[in-house]
Design an enzyme around this catalytic site. Structure first.
Site, PDB file in Angstrom:
ATOM      1  N   ASP A  72     -19.265  -4.725   9.511  1.00 37.98           N
ATOM      2  CA  ASP A  72     -19.953  -4.182   8.343  1.00 37.98           C
ATOM      3  C   ASP A  72     -21.189  -5.028   8.073  1.00 37.98           C
ATOM      4  O   ASP A  72     -21.199  -6.228   8.347  1.00 37.98           O
ATOM      5  CB  ASP A  72     -19.041  -4.209   7.113  1.00 37.98           C
ATOM      6  CG  ASP A  72     -17.909  -3.203   7.203  1.00 37.98           C
ATOM      7  OD1 ASP A  72     -18.120  -2.118   7.774  1.00 37.98           O
ATOM      8  OD2 ASP A  72     -16.815  -3.497   6.688  1.00 37.98           O
ATOM      9  N   ASP A  96     -19.358   4.356   8.476  1.00 33.04           N
ATOM     10  CA  ASP A  96     -18.815   4.637   7.143  1.00 33.04           C
ATOM     11  C   ASP A  96     -19.728   5.589   6.380  1.00 33.04           C
ATOM     12  O   ASP A  96     -19.258   6.503   5.686  1.00 33.04           O
ATOM     13  CB  ASP A  96     -18.661   3.345   6.332  1.00 33.04           C
ATOM     14  CG  ASP A  96     -17.709   2.347   6.959  1.00 33.04           C
ATOM     15  OD1 ASP A  96     -16.808   2.762   7.716  1.00 33.04           O
ATOM     16  OD2 ASP A  96     -17.871   1.144   6.692  1.00 33.04           O
TER      17      ASP A  96
END
Length: 155
Positions: A117, A135
């Site tokens: 991330d 995402d």
């Protein structure tokens, strides 16, 4: 079907390229302020699900669960694609975004055992959990699918 697969490949490609760039240019937990008071690029890893759910579970159990869940989701997306796409191209785009995001994160889980991330949004000291391109594609795909269904296709 060509549009469906093109979008999937584009999402996976952009997702994996962006993660490779972060890994190559940032140390783990390194952060660079991009928009002061709003957005940083921050190299993080997440071995759980959204918001770190299941992160504390045993690694083998977690990996089997996430890989199986992604596999089941991709089969469901394929079935939905065949059912919904004839009704609207919006469904094709939405389902392809979701599938591309799922595949992008699945590649990370198989390759490293965690998801990379790096998109870190915040206001003051309040941070939204960091996320990635995969995402984002899943979120936009789900919103498009639900939005189109509610606004234009009430079947």
């Amino acid at each position: 079907m060509l549009v469906f697969f093109f979008i999937i490949l584009a999402v996976v490609g952009i997702d994996q390229a962006s993660k490779a760039w972060i890994i190559a240019h940032f140390a783990l937990h390194e952060s660079v302020e991009v928009i002061p008071g709003l957005f940083n690029l921050t190299h993080l890893t997440n071995n759980g699900a959204a918001f770190g759910i299941l992160a504390g579970q045993p690694a083998l159990w977690r990996q089997v669960f996430f890989i199986a869940a992604a596999g089941i989701a991709l089969v469901c997306i394929w079935i939905a694609q065949r059912s919904f796409s004839p009704r609207s191209r919006a469904y094709t785009v939405a389902l392809a975004l979701i599938a591309g995001g799922a595949i992008g994160n699945l590649i990370d889980r198989i390759r490293w055992g965690f998801v990379v991330d790096f998109l870190d949004f915040y206001l003051g000291q309040s941070h939204w959990p960091a996320f990635n391109v995969a995402d984002s594609a899943i979120t936009v795909g789900v919103a498009l699918f639900i939005g189109y269904n509610l606004l234009f296709d009430r079947q």
